[in-house]
Design a protein around this motif. Structure first.
Motif, mmCIF file in Angstrom:
data_model
loop_
_atom_site.group_PDB
_atom_site.id
_atom_site.type_symbol
_atom_site.label_atom_id
_atom_site.label_comp_id
_atom_site.label_asym_id
_atom_site.label_seq_id
_atom_site.Cartn_x
_atom_site.Cartn_y
_atom_site.Cartn_z
ATOM 1 N N GLU A 61 -1.090 13.307 6.114
ATOM 2 C CA GLU A 61 -0.311 12.068 5.999
ATOM 3 C C GLU A 61 -1.182 10.824 6.207
ATOM 4 O OE1 GLU A 61 3.179 9.789 5.335
ATOM 5 O OE2 GLU A 61 2.725 11.888 4.932
ATOM 6 N N THR A 64 -2.240 9.449 2.958
ATOM 7 C CA THR A 64 -1.155 8.706 2.301
ATOM 8 C C THR A 64 -0.999 7.328 2.919
ATOM 9 O OG1 THR A 64 -0.007 10.783 1.826
ATOM 10 C CG2 THR A 64 1.310 8.766 1.747
ATOM 11 N N LYS A 65 -1.024 7.262 4.233
ATOM 12 C CA LYS A 65 -0.872 5.974 4.923
ATOM 13 C C LYS A 65 -2.034 5.030 4.585
ATOM 14 C CE LYS A 65 2.982 6.823 6.846
ATOM 15 N NZ LYS A 65 4.141 6.295 6.122
ATOM 16 N N GLN A 67 -3.709 5.012 1.814
ATOM 17 C CA GLN A 67 -3.467 4.567 0.442
ATOM 18 C C GLN A 67 -2.403 3.460 0.424
ATOM 19 O OE1 GLN A 67 -2.471 7.731 -2.260
ATOM 20 N NE2 GLN A 67 -2.105 6.348 -3.963
ATOM 21 N N GLU A 68 -1.342 3.636 1.199
ATOM 22 C CA GLU A 68 -0.295 2.613 1.290
ATOM 23 C C GLU A 68 -0.864 1.301 1.840
ATOM 24 O OE1 GLU A 68 2.857 4.279 3.666
ATOM 25 O OE2 GLU A 68 3.331 5.799 2.168
ATOM 26 N N GLU A 71 -2.862 -0.403 -0.928
ATOM 27 C CA GLU A 71 -1.973 -0.983 -1.926
ATOM 28 C C GLU A 71 -1.317 -2.268 -1.407
ATOM 29 O OE1 GLU A 71 0.682 2.210 -3.002
ATOM 30 O OE2 GLU A 71 -0.922 3.321 -4.004
ATOM 31 N N LEU A 72 -0.881 -2.236 -0.158
ATOM 32 C CA LEU A 72 -0.278 -3.434 0.440
ATOM 33 C C LEU A 72 -1.287 -4.570 0.549
ATOM 34 C CD1 LEU A 72 2.091 -2.220 3.295
ATOM 35 C CD2 LEU A 72 2.688 -3.691 1.378
ATOM 36 N N GLN A 75 -1.537 -6.136 -2.848
ATOM 37 C CA GLN A 75 -0.341 -6.929 -3.137
ATOM 38 C C GLN A 75 -0.347 -8.231 -2.337
ATOM 39 O OE1 GLN A 75 3.008 -4.461 -2.156
ATOM 40 N NE2 GLN A 75 3.014 -3.425 -4.128
ATOM 41 N N ASN A 108 8.293 -3.975 0.319
ATOM 42 C CA ASN A 108 7.246 -2.966 0.471
ATOM 43 C C ASN A 108 6.658 -2.974 1.874
ATOM 44 O OD1 ASN A 108 7.637 -2.233 -2.178
ATOM 45 N ND2 ASN A 108 5.809 -3.261 -2.949
ATOM 46 N N PHE A 112 6.907 0.122 4.547
ATOM 47 C CA PHE A 112 5.680 0.652 5.142
ATOM 48 C C PHE A 112 5.733 0.552 6.660
ATOM 49 C CE2 PHE A 112 1.655 -0.306 7.203
ATOM 50 C CZ PHE A 112 0.984 0.887 6.993
ATOM 51 N N SER A 115 8.074 3.209 8.187
ATOM 52 C CA SER A 115 7.566 4.583 8.082
ATOM 53 C C SER A 115 6.296 4.768 8.910
ATOM 54 C CB SER A 115 7.324 4.971 6.627
ATOM 55 O OG SER A 115 6.215 4.299 6.090
ATOM 56 N N TYR A 116 5.449 3.751 8.955
ATOM 57 C CA TYR A 116 4.213 3.847 9.726
ATOM 58 C C TYR A 116 4.512 3.963 11.214
ATOM 59 C CZ TYR A 116 -0.121 2.695 12.017
ATOM 60 O OH TYR A 116 -1.209 2.725 12.849
#
Length: 131
Positions: A61, A64-65, A67-68, A71-72, A75, A108, A112, A115-116
């Motif tokens: 995980e 994945t975090k 990568q998030e 991406e943030l 953005q 977003n 995040f 979930s984080y």
């Protein structure tokens, strides 16, 4: 379509939101380094199989975090540049501000952040029980 005029003060608040979120995501990126180090600590190598499987899920995980987070960050940089450019323009330049990117980024970031924080809490509950 009727367009509503937005005050520069409100747009400045949007810019400050983005800066705050940027700081929080940067902090999360640093925490992920710590969490990755924690999950690979020798103290967790000889734990029971169930706990080992859970640890493996946590380790996967993290990718994945990360990568998030990346991406943030992208953005946020785009949004911050757009809002900043708007604020730097002359008052009568005729440039219109769109809420669309800001709303997407806000959503977003909120997803995040929730979930984080849940992920981090799960890791601390699990590793604290082992230690």
């Amino acid at each position: 379509m009727v367009r509503k005029k937005i005050s520069r003060k409100i747009i400045l608040e949007f810019y400050q939101d983005i800066q705050r979120w940027e700081s929080m995501v940067g902090y999360a990126a640093n925490e992920l380094l710590f969490l990755d180090t924690l999950l690979h600590a020798k103290a967790f190598e000889n734990t029971a199989q169930i706990k080992t499987e859970k640890m493996l899920c946590f380790k996967l995980e993290i990718k994945t975090k990360n990568q998030e987070v990346n991406e943030l960050k992208t953005q946020m940089e785009l949004s911050k540049n757009n809002v900043g450019a708007f604020l730097d323009c002359e008052v009568n330049s005729g440039i219109e501000f769109s809420f669309k990117d800001y709303k997407v980024l806000k959503r977003n970031f909120g997803l995040f952040n929730t979930s984080y924080n849940q992920y981090k809490t799960e890791i601390f509950k699990h590793t604290g029980g082992i230690l």
